[in-house]
Design a protein around this motif. Structure first.
Motif, PDB file in Angstrom:
ATOM      1  N   GLY A 113      57.293 -39.671  10.832  1.00  0.00           N
ATOM      2  CA  GLY A 113      57.749 -38.301  11.056  1.00  0.00           C
ATOM      3  C   GLY A 113      56.685 -37.236  10.890  1.00  0.00           C
ATOM      4  N   LEU A 114      55.431 -37.613  11.046  1.00  0.00           N
ATOM      5  CA  LEU A 114      54.362 -36.623  10.867  1.00  0.00           C
ATOM      6  C   LEU A 114      54.336 -35.587  11.988  1.00  0.00           C
ATOM      7  N   HIS A 115      55.009 -35.878  13.079  1.00  0.00           N
ATOM      8  CA  HIS A 115      55.080 -34.931  14.198  1.00  0.00           C
ATOM      9  C   HIS A 115      56.261 -33.976  14.058  1.00  0.00           C
ATOM     10  N   LYS A 116      57.001 -34.085  12.959  1.00  0.00           N
ATOM     11  CA  LYS A 116      58.211 -33.269  12.796  1.00  0.00           C
ATOM     12  C   LYS A 116      58.070 -32.187  11.731  1.00  0.00           C
ATOM     13  N   THR A 117      56.882 -31.994  11.191  1.00  0.00           N
ATOM     14  CA  THR A 117      56.734 -30.944  10.169  1.00  0.00           C
ATOM     15  C   THR A 117      56.930 -29.578  10.827  1.00  0.00           C
ATOM     16  N   GLU A 118      57.357 -28.630  10.032  1.00  0.00           N
ATOM     17  CA  GLU A 118      57.754 -27.316  10.549  1.00  0.00           C
ATOM     18  C   GLU A 118      56.658 -26.637  11.360  1.00  0.00           C
ATOM     19  N   ASN A 119      55.431 -26.684  10.848  1.00  0.00           N
ATOM     20  CA  ASN A 119      54.320 -26.004  11.519  1.00  0.00           C
ATOM     21  C   ASN A 119      53.351 -26.966  12.198  1.00  0.00           C
ATOM     22  N   ARG A 120      53.816 -28.206  12.422  1.00  0.00           N
ATOM     23  CA  ARG A 120      53.002 -29.240  13.081  1.00  0.00           C
ATOM     24  C   ARG A 120      51.672 -29.428  12.348  1.00  0.00           C
ATOM     25  N   THR A 121      51.773 -29.619  11.024  1.00  0.00           N
ATOM     26  CA  THR A 121      50.566 -29.749  10.197  1.00  0.00           C
ATOM     27  C   THR A 121      50.476 -31.115   9.517  1.00  0.00           C
ATOM     28  N   GLY A 122      51.057 -32.127  10.135  1.00  0.00           N
ATOM     29  CA  GLY A 122      50.991 -33.465   9.563  1.00  0.00           C
ATOM     30  C   GLY A 122      49.663 -34.139   9.847  1.00  0.00           C
ATOM     31  N   VAL A 123      49.162 -34.883   8.864  1.00  0.00           N
ATOM     32  CA  VAL A 123      47.904 -35.627   9.014  1.00  0.00           C
ATOM     33  C   VAL A 123      48.111 -37.050   8.495  1.00  0.00           C
ATOM     34  N   HIS A 132      39.108 -53.958  10.915  1.00  0.00           N
ATOM     35  CA  HIS A 132      38.026 -53.133  10.370  1.00  0.00           C
ATOM     36  C   HIS A 132      38.044 -51.750  11.042  1.00  0.00           C
ATOM     37  N   TYR A 133      39.230 -51.145  11.022  1.00  0.00           N
ATOM     38  CA  TYR A 133      39.440 -49.913  11.776  1.00  0.00           C
ATOM     39  C   TYR A 133      40.075 -48.856  10.881  1.00  0.00           C
ATOM     40  N   ALA A 134      39.639 -47.631  11.040  1.00  0.00           N
ATOM     41  CA  ALA A 134      40.246 -46.512  10.322  1.00  0.00           C
ATOM     42  C   ALA A 134      40.281 -45.300  11.241  1.00  0.00           C
ATOM     43  N   GLU A 135      41.269 -44.452  11.014  1.00  0.00           N
ATOM     44  CA  GLU A 135      41.442 -43.284  11.876  1.00  0.00           C
ATOM     45  C   GLU A 135      42.229 -42.212  11.141  1.00  0.00           C
ATOM     46  N   VAL A 136      41.936 -40.970  11.451  1.00  0.00           N
ATOM     47  CA  VAL A 136      42.749 -39.850  10.991  1.00  0.00           C
ATOM     48  C   VAL A 136      43.378 -39.225  12.223  1.00  0.00           C
ATOM     49  N   ILE A 137      44.707 -39.117  12.204  1.00  0.00           N
ATOM     50  CA  ILE A 137      45.426 -38.482  13.311  1.00  0.00           C
ATOM     51  C   ILE A 137      46.070 -37.211  12.789  1.00  0.00           C
ATOM     52  N   ALA A 138      45.754 -36.093  13.420  1.00  0.00           N
ATOM     53  CA  ALA A 138      46.308 -34.801  13.016  1.00  0.00           C
ATOM     54  C   ALA A 138      47.230 -34.277  14.104  1.00  0.00           C
ATOM     55  N   ASP A 139      48.325 -33.649  13.689  1.00  0.00           N
ATOM     56  CA  ASP A 139      49.259 -33.063  14.651  1.00  0.00           C
ATOM     57  C   ASP A 139      48.599 -31.871  15.332  1.00  0.00           C
ATOM     58  N   GLU A 140      49.243 -31.393  16.394  1.00  0.00           N
ATOM     59  CA  GLU A 140      48.613 -30.388  17.248  1.00  0.00           C
ATOM     60  C   GLU A 140      48.317 -29.082  16.515  1.00  0.00           C
ATOM     61  N   GLY A 141      49.143 -28.726  15.534  1.00  0.00           N
ATOM     62  CA  GLY A 141      48.886 -27.491  14.799  1.00  0.00           C
ATOM     63  C   GLY A 141      47.579 -27.534  14.036  1.00  0.00           C
ATOM     64  N   VAL A 142      47.219 -28.704  13.537  1.00  0.00           N
ATOM     65  CA  VAL A 142      45.969 -28.883  12.799  1.00  0.00           C
ATOM     66  C   VAL A 142      44.815 -29.139  13.753  1.00  0.00           C
ATOM     67  N   ASP A 143      45.063 -29.995  14.724  1.00  0.00           N
ATOM     68  CA  ASP A 143      43.984 -30.416  15.621  1.00  0.00           C
ATOM     69  C   ASP A 143      43.385 -29.243  16.384  1.00  0.00           C
ATOM     70  N   ALA A 144      44.184 -28.210  16.621  1.00  0.00           N
ATOM     71  CA  ALA A 144      43.694 -27.056  17.362  1.00  0.00           C
ATOM     72  C   ALA A 144      42.684 -26.246  16.560  1.00  0.00           C
ATOM     73  N   LYS A 145      42.690 -26.383  15.237  1.00  0.00           N
ATOM     74  CA  LYS A 145      41.837 -25.558  14.395  1.00  0.00           C
ATOM     75  C   LYS A 145      40.710 -26.319  13.702  1.00  0.00           C
ATOM     76  N   VAL A 146      40.845 -27.635  13.596  1.00  0.00           N
ATOM     77  CA  VAL A 146      39.883 -28.416  12.813  1.00  0.00           C
ATOM     78  C   VAL A 146      39.009 -29.252  13.748  1.00  0.00           C
ATOM     79  N   PRO A 147      37.693 -29.135  13.645  1.00  0.00           N
ATOM     80  CA  PRO A 147      36.808 -29.919  14.517  1.00  0.00           C
ATOM     81  C   PRO A 147      36.876 -31.412  14.209  1.00  0.00           C
TER      82      PRO A 147
END
Length: 203
Positions: A113-123, A132-147
């Protein structure tokens, strides 16, 4: 168990501390593997069995009947041997494993449910051991501001911790990095509701 219960509590405490400084939501997932790749040994075994008749025809006097039996035997033996997990994960193409792990990360992002936060700020901070894989996925509210470099740095410290046999330390460091950038761009609101559990799950 990939991470002990005590370490899971430490990661949860780190997430809670990070979220007190931000309106963002952080969730962690570690997977033992993102896929079983059971078809890969079959493909390799079939390929080997298809190639077998050529040297047998050129170098022996075996009849077609015995060549066919040899093909079947090779296919069965190769499929069984290559299906052993310690071997199987070494014959899967690296790109295939990365694609599978990324797909699992996306599934977990949606499932938790990380895509359901009020301000789309789930990470989501995700790692898959077998790939041997790792990833950080940020919702659109965060991804738009963080490089992207910020997430790459978080992944780097996570991978370093896992490679050193300290996955919990890797997650703690990654959470702290993500929390710091979320606090910068998304300070806590008046209520600062906790929309998601502060924890790491193991799948």
């Amino acid at each position: 168990m990939l991470i002990s219960d005590d370490d899971k509590k430490r990661i949860s405490a780190t997430i809670a501390a990070a979220e007190r400084t931000t309106a963002g939501e952080i969730f962690c997932v570690i997977a033992r593997q993102s896929g079983d790749y059971r078809l890969v040994p079959i493909v390799w075994a079939a390929f080997a069995a298809l190639l077998l008749p050529f040297p047998l025809i050129l170098l022996t006097t075996m009849t077609a009947h015995w060549i066919y039996i040899a093909q079947l035997a090779l296919f069965v033996v190769a499929a069984l041997l290559l299906s052993i997990p310690a071997i199987r994960f070494h014959i899967v193409p690296r790109r295939r494993m990365q694609e599978q792990a990324h797909a699992e990360a996306v599934r977990q992002f949606l499932a938790q449910g990380l895509h359901k936060t009020e301000n789309r700020t789930g990470v989501l901070i995700f790692a898959s051991e077998a790939e041997h894989y790792a990833e950080v996925i940020a919702d659109e509210g965060v991804d738009a501001k963080v490089p992207q470099q910020v997430w790459d740095d978080a992944v780097a410290v996570l991978i370093a911790g896992i490679a050193d046999g300290r996955p919990a330390d890797g997650f703690v460091a990654a959470v702290e990095r993500c929390g710091a950038v979320l606090a910068q761009h998304f300070p806590p609101g008046a209520l600062n509701r906790n929309e998601l559990p502060d924890k790491l799950i193991e799948i």
